[in-house]
Design a protein around this motif. Sequence first.
Motif, mmCIF file in Angstrom:
data_model
loop_
_atom_site.group_PDB
_atom_site.id
_atom_site.type_symbol
_atom_site.label_atom_id
_atom_site.label_comp_id
_atom_site.label_asym_id
_atom_site.label_seq_id
_atom_site.Cartn_x
_atom_site.Cartn_y
_atom_site.Cartn_z
ATOM 1 N N LEU A 176 21.350 -9.713 53.584
ATOM 2 C CA LEU A 176 21.440 -10.475 54.833
ATOM 3 C C LEU A 176 22.449 -11.617 54.696
ATOM 4 O O LEU A 176 23.188 -11.947 55.633
ATOM 5 C CB LEU A 176 20.059 -11.019 55.214
ATOM 6 N N ILE A 177 22.486 -12.206 53.505
ATOM 7 C CA ILE A 177 23.447 -13.316 53.275
ATOM 8 C C ILE A 177 24.886 -12.808 53.402
ATOM 9 O O ILE A 177 25.735 -13.411 54.060
ATOM 10 C CB ILE A 177 23.208 -13.946 51.891
ATOM 11 N N VAL A 178 25.141 -11.669 52.765
ATOM 12 C CA VAL A 178 26.501 -11.120 52.805
ATOM 13 C C VAL A 178 26.875 -10.705 54.220
ATOM 14 O O VAL A 178 27.993 -10.920 54.690
ATOM 15 C CB VAL A 178 26.621 -9.936 51.831
ATOM 16 N N LEU A 179 25.911 -10.103 54.944
ATOM 17 C CA LEU A 179 26.193 -9.710 56.328
ATOM 18 C C LEU A 179 26.570 -10.921 57.169
ATOM 19 O O LEU A 179 27.496 -10.889 57.984
ATOM 20 C CB LEU A 179 24.960 -9.039 56.931
ATOM 21 N N LYS A 180 25.837 -12.007 56.970
ATOM 22 C CA LYS A 180 26.126 -13.206 57.752
ATOM 23 C C LYS A 180 27.520 -13.734 57.422
ATOM 24 O O LYS A 180 28.257 -14.211 58.293
ATOM 25 C CB LYS A 180 25.065 -14.276 57.479
ATOM 26 N N ALA A 181 27.880 -13.670 56.139
ATOM 27 C CA ALA A 181 29.226 -14.113 55.741
ATOM 28 C C ALA A 181 30.307 -13.262 56.400
ATOM 29 O O ALA A 181 31.328 -13.758 56.869
ATOM 30 C CB ALA A 181 29.362 -14.061 54.215
#
Length: 1003
Positions: A62-67
């Motif tokens: 989820l962190i990478v997707l948000k980035a």
Amino acid sequence: MYIGFFPVIRTNNRYNDKMPNVHGGGYVKFSGNLDRMNRKDINDNGIKKAIIMAVDDRQDNLIVLKALITKFCPECRLTTAKNAKQGLSILSSTGVDVAILDFQMPGMDGIEMCRRIKTNGRTAHIPVLLVTAHSVTSRMKAVGLEAGADDFISKPIDNAEFTARIKVMLRIKKAEDIMRREKEILKEDVRKRTEKLEFTEKRYKTLFNNASDAIFIHDIDGRFLEVNNEACKRLGYTREEFSMMTPMDIDSPEYSCKVSENIEKLTQKTSAVLNTIHVAKNGKHIPSELNSRVINYDGIPAILTVARNITRRIGYETDLQRTNRALKVLYQCTDALRHAKDADELARRICRFIVETGQYIMAWVGIAEHDENKSVRPIAHFGYESEYLHELDITWADTVSGKNPAGKAIRTRKPHIARNIETDPNFTPWRKAGTLKSGFKSALAIPVFDSKKMYGALNIYSFESDVFDIKEVSVMEDLASNLAYGFAILEVRAEKKKVEKERALLAAAIEYTDEELIITDTTGVIVYVNPSFERTTGYKYKEAVGQNISILESGRHDKQYMENLWSTISSGKVWVGIFMNKKKDGTIYETETIISPVYDKNGKIINYVGVYRDMTERNMLEEKLRKAQKMEAIGTLAGGIAHDFNNILFPIVVYGDMAKDELPANSKSVSYINEIITAARRATDLVRQILAMSNSGSKEPRVFKIQTIVKEVLKFMGATLPSTISVTRNIDPKCGPIMGDPTEIHQILMNLCINAFHAMQEAGGKLEVIVKSVYLKPDDVVKEKRLKSCPYICISIEDTGCGMDSETKSRIFEPYFTTKEAGKGTGLGLSVSHGIVMKNKGDIKVESMPGKGTKFMVYFPMIKTSVAETEKNPDQKLPRGIEHVLVIDDEITVVKMLRAMLRSLGYKITGMTDSVKALNRFKEKPDEFDLVLTDMTMPAITGDILARKMIKIKPGLPVILCTGFNEMINEQKAKEAGIAKYIIKPIFKDDLAFTIRDILDKK
């Protein structure tokens, strides 16, 4: 469950402004929580951001997707959920535009969550993207599509592909939202209008006649009872005219046939919404949406129909469909970029997608050439199959031919549209091919270029006029930009493949060249050798690499020679010279060598490359050439001597025969003269052998018995061999004849006997010659290999000399191979003998052992023809005649001799020394002469030409051609000229007597 990771986002990529990096490695690390990374829901332009919901059970995903969304989709905001239940809760309370679901999650997986989203009326319109850590299989697609998924993507996610798919989904949702809102607005409007009409009956007339939609009231039979003002205005009929009409009269034929059926259904359902096309009084077609219901009109059942003109809405829907098709084309063409192998294939795929998905008539890609005419060369097309593209003469120059959309697009780097080809003045030169033949109505040309290069133009044609709107052109510009990017990538790939192919070719050339190739460092240590080096020197690659080049030194070059070499190459110059190198086994060999320095990019010498050509074979060939030239010179000299000797023999033979005829038969002088004539015959045979050696004699095969030649050779050898060598012979007189050249057989026997003499020259010995007939049976043929099962003459020549070992025996028939000292042999005798035997369909065998002597066995096939007829009896009387013979020779002495010889045989002779006068004399009285005997070499007219001319005057004329030495004529050429007989000087009386009689008797 953790099932993949996203690549790191690099900020130094030169494409960062347009697309994310797809080749980064490692992981993205963030500090803090997700909420701290959220931006405002409104961007700087005051537009609400699209909301993307991501559901994944792994926090790091989820962190990478948000980035990714923050970096590459700034117009979007990401909201996240750790499981399906939480995600469904967010959907129920938040207006989500796109849902990204992990395929596998604990509890409820992505498939089940997708199914719930799509079956919920409030969330069914939200596009769903399923993310999986596995390759998307056909079954997986089927399950996902059944659940309602809109797209799939596999982990690890390619940034460019992920971003592109999110944007495409947002565009699709936006378009669907517009359509849905418009439809809802329309439904709401109809509902309100209907309710208003039902509940405000008192204001019916006012509302009825002032309504913006056409309103019709007709009975169950279809007869119009009432129409409002808009109906009259729209269709052009008066109320009186309507009163005499039915709905079938105002519907187009394809809809009027269904009016009765629709009325019947309507009476059962009480209301319905239908589409139709009304036809106005002036013939205009008006697409209409009909909202009909059953009412009570003045106490009778009737049907009230509100007809809305939906022409504009259809236009909106058409535009939206067109835009959606263009977006789909863009998506498909992006996929084509990954699979195309070259520019032509990429262009063909894109043209096919444009036509099949975009529903255009034709698409083609033209390349902007930089030739004198600045022509546009089509490389691919799809759709309309015709000779249209071949008939085009399009350029991108600023000329009349360059005013077409493609030329303008390339020249200005902007899209150009021909909205109506039939009226567009710039399309005049191509209107005949484009409009009359192909039916094109509009065309769009998009330039294909990037920051470095103008590639050409993408051209799209339609059957409809003015179909390319702003949105569609914008999407096609994106497509052209992607096409240019694909061309650039393919050019880079092609150049890389070309370089790799050139390197492979260079490597192959080095590997397979016959020259030795050695690469050393600057100290002489070997770093590379090619296979030719291994074959020549005997050193294997692993043995040579790492060794100093000095392992090849033979010690044949002095110190100064080597110092000069190193001084030359170390100064950056190329050294060329001869090296005497040493192989691994110690053998010395000579090489022609070129050593060159190799530089790095800074101009420093880092290696030396040596190319070594083995000179052994070339030196051997040069030596063979010198020997061959020597033999040719000897042959030429021998031919000249033989020719002169022939002329000397001629009068000896002729006058000897004449003298013998004038003496009594029992005179002792006759026996002397016979010996003189016999010696002359042997001398003649010797002349023919010399001419054969110089390639000047007759090579025509004939039938003869070999025993006589063997006896002559042994007689000659007996007179020349030393007393230490004894000769014995055993010749079977009953052996049959063979077919061949007696001179060549004589040459074979002489070579074999001389070879035996050399083997016994120092110690002496015994030479035994045996001639016998043998019959080879089938079993013998298998052993002898080359021979057939038939009778043969076998000539065995055996000596008691030094003999040969097996290696020498295997090479004795090789040209120029000899064991004799230099200057004592050419190495051609046995080779020539072997060639003659093979030519005569025979074979030659050899048996030998060192110290035990050598035995040669020569086989010639016997023939059944008897030679008794061709052998003349010395006591036989010579045939005579009374015919008239014309003798022609440029030497008066020869004419006199032939005249005397033939007159003694009873013939009438006319002798002439001038060939021209002889021809004129023959022309005057051709029937006077029965036979012509002419020399070959004469001034003015040669013998063969003279014979042709005479035979043309008198067909069937017998002509005998005589020559002593002439390379321009042989027996075969003489026959082709119509000459009856070809004989070699000197001419013996008995030979000439039998020849003339044989020719004249046959005639």
